[in-house]
Enzyme design. Structure first.
Site, PDB file in Angstrom:
ATOM      1  CG  ASN A  70      35.063  -1.005  71.777  1.00 27.99           C
ATOM      2  OD1 ASN A  70      35.811  -1.629  72.534  1.00 27.99           O
ATOM      3  ND2 ASN A  70      35.484   0.032  71.068  1.00 27.99           N
ATOM      4  CE  LYS A  86      36.852  -2.613  76.743  1.00 22.15           C
ATOM      5  NZ  LYS A  86      37.565  -3.162  75.564  1.00 22.15           N
ATOM      6  CB  SER A 114      37.699   4.200  71.183  1.00 22.02           C
ATOM      7  OG  SER A 114      36.530   3.764  71.871  1.00 22.02           O
TER       8      SER A 114
END
Length: 340
Positions: free
Chosen positions: A108, A209, A278
């Site tokens: 990420n 993102k 998350s």
């Protein structure tokens, strides 16, 4: 690249994403090595990797070890660990990396190489992501692919991965473009049933993102709220929009323009329903959070260029303090740039 049966592939980290990718490759007949530790390592060595999809369950053989020397130089190294682990892990990966090894982080946030490959400014290292430069020293950017993951998966237990939704990876060379080497990796993943999008500007895809995760992840972690509740509160939603507008200005400066308004992105995210990010899941499970690669790096890039980012600064400071009080973020303050 050789046929998939001849490739030497190691996945470092057998959590949700690493485990899912490893399982799909193994199911397609590709021999897979996995670097793991603790109960996960014991499970993989005893019974292999278990992939649960809907009502189906499949056990897949992998070779597992906690020592990179057991595998030697690889054709492909997939790194699927949490961001805070990588600076310590990177030196131990050197036995896996030769001159022809392709390195694929499936992680990420902003990667360590992100501000060393852009154009229009003098390259600089991200201290928030790679505090002492150990990642850059041990993982050559010239051999690294950029990747954006759109996969929903979780770990039911060590060595047991449950796939919920999505199986897309966006791939592109870290230095820009899409090379024959990257095409070979894309084809390998497609044979394993993954959906692959080829990108000539992977930095743009990474930033897009991040533009959404920058607010949704930490604000949900701070509040304990699922995304539908977060976006359903007008004050919270507007605060997130303000932070995203700051991030869009940063993106313009580094060549990663976002051609969308925050409210449009919120509408897309809201349709996903009452899900936990998350970062919120990590807080609830007592795991270290990936704050630096998502929010800390954005803060650092903005202040490197002398930009004022009060909303991003607030998100970073509040989430960092929350995590420190729970032992989920280092107590010491990592080097950060002075405000511009």
């Amino acid at each position: 690249m050789s046929t998939s049966a001849d490739l030497r592939i190691t996945v470092a980290g057998a959590g949700a994403i690493g485990g899912f990718i490893a399982a799909r490759l193994a199911a397609a007949g590709t021999p897979i090595n996995v670097l793991a530790r603790g109960q996960t390592l014991a499970t993989l060595q005893r019974q292999g990797l278990r992939l649960v999809t809907g009502d189906s369950c499949r056990d897949l053989p992998v070779k597992a070890s906690d020592t990179a020397d057991d595998f030697g130089v690889q054709d492909l190294l997939i790194i699927a660990v949490k961001g805070p682990s990588l600076p310590v892990l990177a030196p131990s990966l050197r036995p896996l990396i030769g001159p022809q090894t392709t390195i694929l982080p499936t992680m990420n946030g902003v990667p360590w190489w992100f501000c060393q490959t852009g154009q229009g400014y003098t390259p600089f290292a991200l201290k928030s992501v790679d505090p002492d430069g150990s990642i850059a020293r041990h993982l050559p950017t010239a051999q690294t692919l950029g990747c954006v993951v759109h996969i929903g998966a979780s770990c039911d237990a060590p060595g047991v991965v449950r796939h919920a939704m999505g199986k897309e990876l966006i791939l592109g060379d870290a230095r820009g473009g899409f090379s024959p080497r990257t095409e070979a990796i894309a084809a390998l993943f497609e044979r394993a049933g993954l959906d692959i999008k080829r990108s000539s500007d992977i930095r743009q895809d990474i930033w897009y993102k991040l533009w959404g995760n920058l607010t949704m992840n930490p604000v949900s972690a701070l509040t304990g709220a699922t995304i539908d509740r977060l976006l359903g509160d007008p004050l919270v939603s507007e605060f997130c929009s303000a932070a995203m507008r700051e991030a869009a200005v940063i993106g313009d400066r580094i060549g990663c323009h976002v051609d969308q308004q925050p409210e449009d992105r919120h509408a897309i995210t809201f349709r996903l329903g009452a899900f936990k990010t998350s970062m919120l899941q990590d807080v609830e499970a007592g795991r270290p959070i990936e704050l630096d690669s998502i929010v800390g790096a954005t803060y650092e890039i903005g202040h490197h260029f002398g930009m004022q980012t009060p909303c991003i600064d607030g998100i970073f400071g509040l989430t960092r303090l929350m995590a420190r009080t729970r032992g989920l973020y280092p107590d010491e303050t990592r080097p950060t740039p002075a405000a511009g």
